[in-house]
Scaffold this active site. Sequence first.
Site, PDB file in Angstrom:
ATOM      1  N   ASN A  12       0.849  -1.189   0.000  1.00 28.00           N
ATOM      2  CA  ASN A  12       0.000   0.000   0.000  1.00 28.00           C
ATOM      3  C   ASN A  12       0.893   1.251   0.000  1.00 28.00           C
ATOM      4  O   ASN A  12       1.516   1.590   1.007  1.00 28.00           O
ATOM      5  CB  ASN A  12      -0.906  -0.052   1.238  1.00 28.00           C
ATOM      6  CG  ASN A  12      -1.886   1.099   1.289  1.00 28.00           C
ATOM      7  OD1 ASN A  12      -1.552   2.215   0.912  1.00 28.00           O
ATOM      8  ND2 ASN A  12      -3.080   0.820   1.767  1.00 28.00           N
ATOM      9  N   ASP A  71      -1.479  -3.810  10.054  1.00 23.68           N
ATOM     10  CA  ASP A  71      -2.824  -4.074   9.568  1.00 23.68           C
ATOM     11  C   ASP A  71      -3.735  -3.068  10.247  1.00 23.68           C
ATOM     12  O   ASP A  71      -3.606  -2.822  11.453  1.00 23.68           O
ATOM     13  CB  ASP A  71      -3.248  -5.510   9.894  1.00 23.68           C
ATOM     14  CG  ASP A  71      -4.275  -6.027   8.897  1.00 23.68           C
ATOM     15  OD1 ASP A  71      -4.087  -5.810   7.683  1.00 23.68           O
ATOM     16  OD2 ASP A  71      -5.270  -6.645   9.327  1.00 23.68           O
ATOM     17  N   TYR A 153     -11.128   4.848   3.605  1.00 23.84           N
ATOM     18  CA  TYR A 153     -12.323   5.489   4.164  1.00 23.84           C
ATOM     19  C   TYR A 153     -12.075   6.949   4.560  1.00 23.84           C
ATOM     20  O   TYR A 153     -12.933   7.558   5.202  1.00 23.84           O
ATOM     21  CB  TYR A 153     -12.790   4.687   5.396  1.00 23.84           C
ATOM     22  CG  TYR A 153     -13.158   3.254   5.076  1.00 23.84           C
ATOM     23  CD1 TYR A 153     -14.457   2.925   4.696  1.00 23.84           C
ATOM     24  CD2 TYR A 153     -12.213   2.233   5.136  1.00 23.84           C
ATOM     25  CE1 TYR A 153     -14.794   1.607   4.382  1.00 23.84           C
ATOM     26  CE2 TYR A 153     -12.536   0.921   4.826  1.00 23.84           C
ATOM     27  CZ  TYR A 153     -13.830   0.614   4.451  1.00 23.84           C
ATOM     28  OH  TYR A 153     -14.172  -0.689   4.145  1.00 23.84           O
ATOM     29  N   ASP A 154     -10.941   7.504   4.195  1.00 25.48           N
ATOM     30  CA  ASP A 154     -10.627   8.893   4.585  1.00 25.48           C
ATOM     31  C   ASP A 154     -11.736   9.898   4.250  1.00 25.48           C
ATOM     32  O   ASP A 154     -11.983  10.816   5.045  1.00 25.48           O
ATOM     33  CB  ASP A 154      -9.305   9.348   3.941  1.00 25.48           C
ATOM     34  CG  ASP A 154      -8.084   8.815   4.683  1.00 25.48           C
ATOM     35  OD1 ASP A 154      -8.246   8.312   5.811  1.00 25.48           O
ATOM     36  OD2 ASP A 154      -6.969   8.903   4.133  1.00 25.48           O
ATOM     37  N   LYS A 174      -3.247  15.023   8.670  1.00 26.42           N
ATOM     38  CA  LYS A 174      -3.784  13.700   9.042  1.00 26.42           C
ATOM     39  C   LYS A 174      -2.890  13.055  10.095  1.00 26.42           C
ATOM     40  O   LYS A 174      -3.361  12.454  11.048  1.00 26.42           O
ATOM     41  CB  LYS A 174      -3.887  12.797   7.796  1.00 26.42           C
ATOM     42  CG  LYS A 174      -4.373  11.378   8.131  1.00 26.42           C
ATOM     43  CD  LYS A 174      -4.519  10.476   6.906  1.00 26.42           C
ATOM     44  CE  LYS A 174      -4.869   9.058   7.320  1.00 26.42           C
ATOM     45  NZ  LYS A 174      -4.984   8.115   6.188  1.00 26.42           N
ATOM     46  N   ARG A 180      -2.142   5.402  12.563  1.00 26.79           N
ATOM     47  CA  ARG A 180      -0.878   4.858  12.023  1.00 26.79           C
ATOM     48  C   ARG A 180       0.315   5.583  12.648  1.00 26.79           C
ATOM     49  O   ARG A 180       1.298   4.971  13.036  1.00 26.79           O
ATOM     50  CB  ARG A 180      -0.904   5.028  10.491  1.00 26.79           C
ATOM     51  CG  ARG A 180       0.299   4.487   9.766  1.00 26.79           C
ATOM     52  CD  ARG A 180       0.013   4.298   8.293  1.00 26.79           C
ATOM     53  NE  ARG A 180      -1.041   3.322   8.069  1.00 26.79           N
ATOM     54  CZ  ARG A 180      -2.269   3.615   7.669  1.00 26.79           C
ATOM     55  NH1 ARG A 180      -2.625   4.850   7.366  1.00 26.79           N
ATOM     56  NH2 ARG A 180      -3.167   2.656   7.546  1.00 26.79           N
TER      57      ARG A 180
END
Length: 195
Positions: A12, A71, A153-154, A174, A180
């Site tokens: 990702n 995850d 989903y941001d 963010k 994260r």
Amino acid sequence: MLITELIFATNNVNKVAEIKAVVGTQLEVISLKDAGIDIDIAEPHDTLEANASEKSFVIHTLTGKNCFSEDTGLEVAALNGAPGVKSARYAGDGRNFQANIDLLLKNLENHTNRSAQFRTVVSLIWDEKEYLFEGICKGHILQQQSGANGFGYDPVFVPEGATKTFAVMSMEEKNQYSHRKKAISQLVAFLQQHL
Ligand code: ITT
């Protein structure tokens, strides 16, 4: 100051960018692409912890090197914690961000409780031992999406203390709230103690 280099077991690219922005020059994060590893690691388990472990152990077995993975799931209170560990494939195996958002908004249509949280579990393999770190960002889900930055989903998630979605924020903004960032900061603190 560079502490060390670590392979990040993910495909990702958004995760890689966000984590590189958090660690700066403290840690050299090497993506699977940069390491020349082309592999799609399965996520067969029913917890974030087990899936994170799976990803880091697969890459550790392949490379013999220290590495980490993460995850992440979106846990929505009114949906009993769904989509949770199934966040990437909520609307099907296509892993389509827009389809996932559409299904989430549909499933929340008649709910006034919009509380949700992102939860990230990081699995670090360091000197043959595994260490887990968790980061949580609480917030709520909007009725409609807003913004085009970020991923997943941001566009529908507003973190506690903010008035706009992650998708309206810059990456730096963010990262002031992010699940994260909280998990990775613990990994960096761990490395600072163990090096
Ligand atoms: P890797 O397994 O290769 O790391 P992935 O995208 O499959 O990448 P996850 O299994 O952790 O990673 O995916 C969980 C999904 O949750 C992801 O596809 C997004 O839809 C969503 N997600 C994760 N972090 C997010 C974030 O910071 N903002 C918005 N959505 C996020």
